[in-house]
Design an enzyme around this catalytic site. Structure first.
Site, mmCIF file in Angstrom:
data_model
loop_
_atom_site.group_PDB
_atom_site.id
_atom_site.type_symbol
_atom_site.label_atom_id
_atom_site.label_comp_id
_atom_site.label_asym_id
_atom_site.label_seq_id
_atom_site.Cartn_x
_atom_site.Cartn_y
_atom_site.Cartn_z
ATOM 1 N N LYS A 53 -1.690 0.239 -18.945
ATOM 2 C CA LYS A 53 -2.821 0.210 -17.621
ATOM 3 C C LYS A 53 -1.800 0.615 -16.473
ATOM 4 O O LYS A 53 -2.288 1.376 -15.614
ATOM 5 C CB LYS A 53 -3.132 -1.105 -17.439
ATOM 6 C CG LYS A 53 -4.308 -1.380 -18.689
ATOM 7 C CD LYS A 53 -4.743 -2.494 -18.694
ATOM 8 C CE LYS A 53 -5.871 -2.810 -19.941
ATOM 9 N NZ LYS A 53 -6.356 -4.034 -20.173
ATOM 10 N N GLN A 97 -5.027 -10.004 -17.995
ATOM 11 C CA GLN A 97 -5.098 -9.735 -19.474
ATOM 12 C C GLN A 97 -5.618 -10.904 -20.444
ATOM 13 O O GLN A 97 -4.913 -11.955 -20.297
ATOM 14 C CB GLN A 97 -3.679 -9.017 -19.924
ATOM 15 C CG GLN A 97 -3.939 -8.523 -21.488
ATOM 16 C CD GLN A 97 -4.652 -7.225 -21.485
ATOM 17 O OE1 GLN A 97 -4.914 -6.362 -20.540
ATOM 18 N NE2 GLN A 97 -5.169 -6.907 -22.525
ATOM 19 N N ASP A 120 -12.589 -5.620 -14.015
ATOM 20 C CA ASP A 120 -12.842 -5.623 -15.617
ATOM 21 C C ASP A 120 -14.261 -5.923 -15.704
ATOM 22 O O ASP A 120 -15.006 -5.740 -16.999
ATOM 23 C CB ASP A 120 -12.379 -6.859 -15.950
ATOM 24 C CG ASP A 120 -11.156 -6.803 -16.993
ATOM 25 O OD1 ASP A 120 -11.006 -5.715 -17.815
ATOM 26 O OD2 ASP A 120 -10.007 -7.499 -17.119
HETATM 27 N N1 GUN Z 1 -8.189 -7.879 -23.650
HETATM 28 C C1 GUN Z 1 -8.700 -7.015 -24.606
HETATM 29 N N2 GUN Z 1 -9.338 -6.156 -23.790
HETATM 30 C C2 GUN Z 1 -9.288 -6.661 -22.435
HETATM 31 C C3 GUN Z 1 -9.906 -6.152 -21.459
HETATM 32 O O1 GUN Z 1 -10.764 -5.187 -21.245
HETATM 33 N N3 GUN Z 1 -9.712 -6.601 -20.288
HETATM 34 C C4 GUN Z 1 -8.851 -7.750 -20.318
HETATM 35 N N4 GUN Z 1 -8.575 -8.237 -19.065
HETATM 36 N N5 GUN Z 1 -8.445 -8.090 -21.359
HETATM 37 C C5 GUN Z 1 -8.635 -7.560 -22.467
#
Ligand code: GUN
Length: 289
Positions: A53, A97, A120
């Site tokens: 990311k 995350q 998100d």
């Molecule tokens: N863990 C797995 N997929 C995601 C996501 O799309 N966003 C976040 N914040 N954590 C995740």
């Protein structure tokens, strides 16, 4: 005939080129878009995801901030960090995350993020807006799936979409997005009786369960579009989805591979949401926390 492959890497590349120009324009207007990525603990897959990311931000010239904390961090400490980021004017998107360590309630953390920075799309305000068809940040993975359907020119109106999986991150928002596009939507889950009878109805089949090879060729209607959200490892440690790709590609009309399908699109939609958040901050500076 073998299905067309929907190449998420290629589509991401095209979209991100456009996003780099948007970053440039916003930066010239005095606002460089910025994303904060928060990682608590050393979950191996999460470490890879957050690194990707941050790299994606850098590639398009976006500001990024990676905050890493020890696994024994308290919830109060994390909430304090979120509050600080909510007030940081160089940050337009905040991503914590998941999963979080057991001592931290993920809902408490998600609800602490300013809805204006909820890139998100997990905040209750964002989820409620999606449900009501109001503008909001959409969760990145299902949004990426929808973009892939758009990229192949698939018209959803009146089609039958079957979503396998009912998570807050993928299954439920995916179903709402498909519904908003006038598809008839079925959501299947672990209590569904006769999964195959349901999936065989699908013009569009989205597999988002986390079970390797759950979707077999005899569960897919000939000509269906199959989107594979699964991220699993086989016994050799190789990445694979929820769909038996080699067999299903002989039945479907379009199919996404794993890796290189939905995964890159998730990050691309995160960039898109952060850009939208930055644009909103520029247009309406008082809307920020
Ligand atoms: N863990 C797995 N997929 C995601 C996501 O799309 N966003 C976040 N914040 N954590 C995740």
């Amino acid at each position: 005939m073998s299905a067309h492959i929907i190449d998420g890497k290629q589509l991401s590349h095209t979209l991100r080129r456009d996003y780099a120009q948007r970053v440039n324009r916003l930066t010239q207007q005095g606002l460089r878009p910025g994303l904060a990525v928060v990682l608590v603990g050393q979950h191996p897959a999460s470490q890879v995801y957050v690194k990707n990311k941050v790299l994606a931000c850098e590639e398009i010239g976006m500001h990024s901030l990676l905050l890493k904390f020890e696994a024994d961090m308290s919830q109060a400490q994390l909430l304090q960090e979120i509050d600080r980021l909510n007030h940081d004017t160089s940050i337009h998107g905040i991503l914590v995350q998941l999963p979080l360590p057991a001592q931290i309630d993920p809902q408490a953390v998600i609800q602490a993020i300013s809805p204006q920075k909820d890139v998100d799309g997990f905040h209750l305000e964002s989820a409620g807006a999606l449900m009501c068809g109001a503008p909001s940040f959409w969760p990145c993975t299902p949004h990426g799936c929808l973009q892939m359907l758009d990229a192949i020119g698939f018209e959803l109106g009146g089609k039958h979409a079957v979503v396998v999986g009912r998570s807050n991150i993928v299954g439920k928002p995916m179903a709402l997005m498909l519904l908003q596009r006038n598809a008839t939507v079925t959501i299947c889950h672990s209590h569904t009786r006769d999964l195959k009878a349901q999936t065989l109805q699908a013009d569009v089949l989205v597999a988002a369960v986390g079970m390797r090879h759950l979707i077999q060729a005899d569960m897919v209607k000939p000509g269906a579009v199959v989107l594979d959200v699964g991220m699993n490892r086989d016994e050799m440690g190789k990445l694979c989805g929820d769909v038996d790709f080699d067999a299903v590609k002989e039945v479907a009309s379009y199919i996404t591979p794993v890796p290189g399908g939905v995964g890159p699109m998730t990050i691309t939609m995160l960039l898109a949401n952060t850009l939208d958040a930055a644009q909103a901050a520029l247009t309406n500076p008082n809307s920020r926390v």
